[in-house]
Scaffold this motif. Structure first.
Motif, mmCIF file in Angstrom:
data_model
loop_
_atom_site.group_PDB
_atom_site.id
_atom_site.type_symbol
_atom_site.label_atom_id
_atom_site.label_comp_id
_atom_site.label_asym_id
_atom_site.label_seq_id
_atom_site.Cartn_x
_atom_site.Cartn_y
_atom_site.Cartn_z
ATOM 1 N N THR A 1 0.888 -1.170 -0.058
ATOM 2 C CA THR A 1 -0.032 0.143 0.054
ATOM 3 C C THR A 1 0.537 1.193 0.028
ATOM 4 O O THR A 1 0.657 2.272 -0.875
ATOM 5 C CB THR A 1 -1.013 0.013 1.363
ATOM 6 O OG1 THR A 1 -0.034 -0.129 2.332
ATOM 7 C CG2 THR A 1 -2.064 -1.068 1.074
ATOM 8 N N TRP B 1 -5.370 7.228 -3.951
ATOM 9 C CA TRP B 1 -6.634 6.437 -4.116
ATOM 10 C C TRP B 1 -7.656 7.411 -4.365
ATOM 11 O O TRP B 1 -7.686 8.357 -3.826
ATOM 12 C CB TRP B 1 -6.999 5.406 -3.063
ATOM 13 C CG TRP B 1 -5.909 4.359 -2.820
ATOM 14 C CD1 TRP B 1 -4.687 4.513 -2.055
ATOM 15 C CD2 TRP B 1 -5.768 3.352 -3.737
ATOM 16 N NE1 TRP B 1 -4.018 3.191 -2.033
ATOM 17 C CE2 TRP B 1 -4.610 2.605 -3.023
ATOM 18 C CE3 TRP B 1 -6.561 2.673 -4.793
ATOM 19 C CZ2 TRP B 1 -4.018 1.225 -3.570
ATOM 20 C CZ3 TRP B 1 -6.104 1.378 -5.045
ATOM 21 C CH2 TRP B 1 -4.803 0.668 -4.444
ATOM 22 N N GLY B 2 -8.671 7.171 -5.144
ATOM 23 C CA GLY B 2 -9.900 7.770 -5.464
ATOM 24 C C GLY B 2 -11.083 6.907 -5.579
ATOM 25 O O GLY B 2 -11.128 5.986 -5.208
ATOM 26 N N ASP C 1 -15.483 6.568 -5.472
ATOM 27 C CA ASP C 1 -16.614 6.809 -4.629
ATOM 28 C C ASP C 1 -16.231 6.005 -3.217
ATOM 29 O O ASP C 1 -16.493 6.690 -2.013
ATOM 30 C CB ASP C 1 -17.809 6.312 -5.049
ATOM 31 C CG ASP C 1 -18.531 6.942 -6.244
ATOM 32 O OD1 ASP C 1 -17.877 8.279 -6.482
ATOM 33 O OD2 ASP C 1 -18.955 6.419 -7.067
ATOM 34 N N GLU C 2 -15.624 5.073 -3.468
ATOM 35 C CA GLU C 2 -15.337 4.279 -1.963
ATOM 36 C C GLU C 2 -13.877 4.222 -1.701
ATOM 37 O O GLU C 2 -13.436 3.818 -0.761
ATOM 38 C CB GLU C 2 -15.708 2.753 -2.056
ATOM 39 C CG GLU C 2 -17.148 2.707 -2.462
ATOM 40 C CD GLU C 2 -17.843 1.267 -2.549
ATOM 41 O OE1 GLU C 2 -17.112 0.311 -1.917
ATOM 42 O OE2 GLU C 2 -18.772 0.988 -2.941
ATOM 43 N N GLY C 3 -13.075 5.164 -2.648
ATOM 44 C CA GLY C 3 -11.669 5.373 -2.112
ATOM 45 C C GLY C 3 -10.585 3.970 -2.565
ATOM 46 O O GLY C 3 -9.642 3.793 -1.954
ATOM 47 N N ASP C 4 -11.152 3.109 -3.368
ATOM 48 C CA ASP C 4 -10.457 2.173 -3.647
ATOM 49 C C ASP C 4 -9.968 2.016 -5.071
ATOM 50 O O ASP C 4 -9.544 0.879 -5.673
ATOM 51 C CB ASP C 4 -11.250 0.866 -3.186
ATOM 52 C CG ASP C 4 -12.583 0.466 -4.051
ATOM 53 O OD1 ASP C 4 -12.875 1.637 -4.615
ATOM 54 O OD2 ASP C 4 -13.241 -0.317 -4.110
ATOM 55 N N GLU C 5 -10.167 3.084 -5.892
ATOM 56 C CA GLU C 5 -9.782 3.148 -7.367
ATOM 57 C C GLU C 5 -8.434 3.858 -7.187
ATOM 58 O O GLU C 5 -8.159 4.950 -6.811
ATOM 59 C CB GLU C 5 -10.811 3.909 -8.281
ATOM 60 C CG GLU C 5 -12.090 3.141 -8.209
ATOM 61 C CD GLU C 5 -12.960 3.792 -9.107
ATOM 62 O OE1 GLU C 5 -12.737 4.791 -9.969
ATOM 63 O OE2 GLU C 5 -14.204 3.862 -8.968
ATOM 64 N N LYS D 1 -5.691 6.223 -8.458
ATOM 65 C CA LYS D 1 -5.766 7.436 -9.176
ATOM 66 C C LYS D 1 -4.045 7.567 -9.675
ATOM 67 O O LYS D 1 -4.153 8.096 -10.967
ATOM 68 C CB LYS D 1 -6.031 8.530 -8.612
ATOM 69 C CG LYS D 1 -7.554 8.681 -8.247
ATOM 70 C CD LYS D 1 -7.901 9.882 -7.541
ATOM 71 C CE LYS D 1 -7.487 11.372 -8.220
ATOM 72 N NZ LYS D 1 -7.865 12.553 -7.684
#
Length: 123
Positions: free
Chosen positions: A51, A78-79, A81-85, A87
């Motif tokens: 991470t 990270w970005g 809606d749920e912060g798991d994509e 960026k």
């Protein structure tokens, strides 16, 4: 070895696609700083095993051979809606030796040519 396509690897055998690189030189120290940015990491998608730190060196491979650098910073942004994509990933390291800098720049020229990138000075 002249037919080797330049590549960048965090993990052996998994080539990453560089999206941007920023080159700076410290006015007082003269040390050159490199900040590489990646929009995606194949190794992260494949392993999802780290991470905020690296587990080894960054490998830059081209027709001259391999450059191994130890990142001084690695930031995963990270970005979504749920912060798991994912960026962006920013990987930084320093180069103090002029010969090493020249070798790095030869790698970057080959990488840019092979991947349709262009150098743009900020001045």
């Amino acid at each position: 070895m002249s037919d080797i396509t330049p590549s960048i690897e965090f993990f052996v055998g998994i080539s990453e696609e560089l999206s941007n690189v920023s080159l700076r030189r410290g006015k007082q120290t003269g040390i050159r700083n490199v900040l590489m940015s990646f929009e995606n990491l194949k190794s992260l998608e494949r392993f999802r095993s780290y991470t905020t730190q690296t587990y080894g060196d960054l490998r830059l491979i081209d027709s001259e051979g391999e450059i191994s650098v130890t990142p001084s910073s690695l930031k995963i942004i990270w970005g979504g809606d749920e912060g798991d994509e994912l960026k962006e990933v920013r990987c930084g390291f320093e180069i103090g030796n002029d010969d090493h800098w020249e070798r790095f720049m030869r790698f970057m020229e080959r990488y840019a040519e092979a991947n349709g990138m262009a150098y743009q000075s900020s001045k």
